[in-house]
Motif scaffolding. Structure first.
Motif, PDB file in Angstrom:
ATOM      1  N   GLN A 154       4.608  -8.824  -8.565  1.00 52.09           N
ATOM      2  CA  GLN A 154       4.364  -8.723  -7.102  1.00 52.09           C
ATOM      3  C   GLN A 154       5.747  -8.435  -6.090  1.00 52.09           C
ATOM      4  OE1 GLN A 154       2.022 -12.350  -6.603  1.00 52.09           O
ATOM      5  NE2 GLN A 154       0.616 -11.598  -7.974  1.00 52.09           N
TER       6      GLN A 154
ATOM      7  N   HIS B 151      -0.759   8.180   2.082  1.00 47.74           N
ATOM      8  CA  HIS B 151      -0.510   7.066   1.251  1.00 47.74           C
ATOM      9  C   HIS B 151      -0.645   7.637  -0.264  1.00 47.74           C
ATOM     10  CE1 HIS B 151      -0.075   4.579   4.765  1.00 47.74           C
ATOM     11  NE2 HIS B 151       0.698   4.017   4.074  1.00 47.74           N
TER      12      HIS B 151
ATOM     13  N   ARG C 186       1.981   8.575  -3.482  1.00 50.65           N
ATOM     14  CA  ARG C 186       1.890   7.788  -4.985  1.00 50.65           C
ATOM     15  C   ARG C 186       2.041   9.268  -5.769  1.00 50.65           C
ATOM     16  NH1 ARG C 186      -2.056   4.601  -2.197  1.00 50.65           N
ATOM     17  NH2 ARG C 186      -3.856   5.854  -2.933  1.00 50.65           N
TER      18      ARG C 186
ATOM     19  N   PRO D 198       9.215  -0.497  -5.196  1.00 48.63           N
ATOM     20  CA  PRO D 198       8.131   0.691  -4.917  1.00 48.63           C
ATOM     21  C   PRO D 198       7.634   0.782  -3.492  1.00 48.63           C
ATOM     22  CG  PRO D 198       7.926  -0.324  -7.132  1.00 48.63           C
ATOM     23  CD  PRO D 198       8.591  -1.205  -6.215  1.00 48.63           C
ATOM     24  N   GLN D 199       7.074  -0.475  -3.053  1.00 46.94           N
ATOM     25  CA  GLN D 199       6.219  -0.186  -1.724  1.00 46.94           C
ATOM     26  C   GLN D 199       7.208   0.452  -0.537  1.00 46.94           C
ATOM     27  OE1 GLN D 199       4.552  -4.039  -0.376  1.00 46.94           O
ATOM     28  NE2 GLN D 199       2.779  -2.687   0.200  1.00 46.94           N
TER      29      GLN D 199
ATOM     30  N   PHE E 167       7.200  -4.910  -6.863  1.00 45.43           N
ATOM     31  CA  PHE E 167       6.256  -3.918  -6.085  1.00 45.43           C
ATOM     32  C   PHE E 167       6.693  -4.055  -4.567  1.00 45.43           C
ATOM     33  CE2 PHE E 167       2.574  -2.152  -3.799  1.00 45.43           C
ATOM     34  CZ  PHE E 167       2.947  -0.926  -4.295  1.00 45.43           C
ATOM     35  N   ARG E 168       6.611  -5.254  -4.036  1.00 42.53           N
ATOM     36  CA  ARG E 168       7.056  -5.572  -2.514  1.00 42.53           C
ATOM     37  C   ARG E 168       8.317  -4.909  -2.011  1.00 42.53           C
ATOM     38  NH1 ARG E 168       4.058 -10.221  -3.136  1.00 42.53           N
ATOM     39  NH2 ARG E 168       6.163 -11.620  -3.093  1.00 42.53           N
TER      40      ARG E 168
ATOM     41  N   LEU F 276       7.264   4.282  -1.062  1.00 36.56           N
ATOM     42  CA  LEU F 276       6.169   4.890  -0.844  1.00 36.56           C
ATOM     43  C   LEU F 276       5.731   4.992   0.637  1.00 36.56           C
ATOM     44  CD1 LEU F 276       4.035   3.329  -3.825  1.00 36.56           C
ATOM     45  CD2 LEU F 276       4.843   5.508  -3.355  1.00 36.56           C
ATOM     46  N   GLU F 277       6.054   3.763   1.451  1.00 33.64           N
ATOM     47  CA  GLU F 277       5.635   3.547   2.896  1.00 33.64           C
ATOM     48  C   GLU F 277       6.515   4.508   3.617  1.00 33.64           C
ATOM     49  OE1 GLU F 277       3.372   2.015   4.373  1.00 33.64           O
ATOM     50  OE2 GLU F 277       2.681   1.004   2.528  1.00 33.64           O
TER      51      GLU F 277
END
Length: 209
Positions: free
Chosen positions: A129, A162, A166, A136-137, A132-133, A140-141
């Protein structure tokens, strides 16, 4: 007229230097020993200070791991922010993103980090968690925001931006990175070919209707 930024005082500079030293030691500890094997006590001993000092900067191992990830990805996020802006050559921008992203995720440190997370996420879900936060996140944002603007301008076909982000990330991660994670040697030329292919496939898939 804006006032020039005030230089940090000696106390603030010492605190920043100490924080950077903590992150450097913690980064090595996590990469060498894994999340479970890296203890706050061992990191504190390596630093040579009291455990209370370490806990004063980072109250938990989870927060320390998150800070290490933030520190490791800060420069890359800045590069993305500079890259992902409207341009007259969308394909060139997407290709530049793909080349930079493939280079980032196939670096020795990134490969070690991915192996670490994959090995420990079942026992420590918080590791996945946090990863990812923090890694990658944000990418992606940033990518989704860029694609949303391009879709609005009509240079990409309309879709969920989004999902488009991905898709492109998956195209970049599905080749060289996957093989390198499992120990295969992939040349810089092959990695560049993967980036070119990812950009070409994406642009054909999202060409305006």
């Amino acid at each position: 007229m804006d006032k020039p930024e005030k230089a940090p005082g000696k106390r603030e500079a010492r605190k920043q230097d100490r924080r950077e030293a903590i992150l450097a030691v913690a980064r090595s500890a996590f990469l060498e020993n894994g999340y479970s094997g890296a203890s706050m006590s061992a990191i504190s001993a390596e630093l040579g200070g009291s455990k209370g000092t370490l806990w004063g900067y980072f109250p938990s191992k989870e927060e320390l791991f998150a800070a290490v990830l933030d520190d490791a990805t800060a420069a890359y996020r800045q590069q993305l922010g500079d890259l992902l802006k409207p341009s007259d050559d969308l394909h060139a921008t997407v290709l530049q993103f793909c080349r930079g992203f493939v280079t980032k995720i196939t670096s020795p440190e990134a490969l070690r980090l991915h192996r670490l997370v994959a090995a420990e996420v079942n026992r420590f879900p918080e590791v996945g968690q946090i990863f990812f936060r923090r890694a990658p996140q944000p990418t992606l944002e940033l990518l989704a925001g860029f694609f949303a603007a391009e879709m609005e301008a009509g240079t990409l076909r309309r879709d969920d931006p989004h999902r488009a982000a991905r898709v492109l990330a998956s195209l970049c991660m599905g080749g060289a990175q996957q093989r390198m994670i499992w120990g295969q040697e992939i040349s810089a030329e092959e990695r560049d070919q993967e980036a070119v292919a990812a950009a070409d496939i994406f642009m054909r898939a999202y060409a305006p209707e």
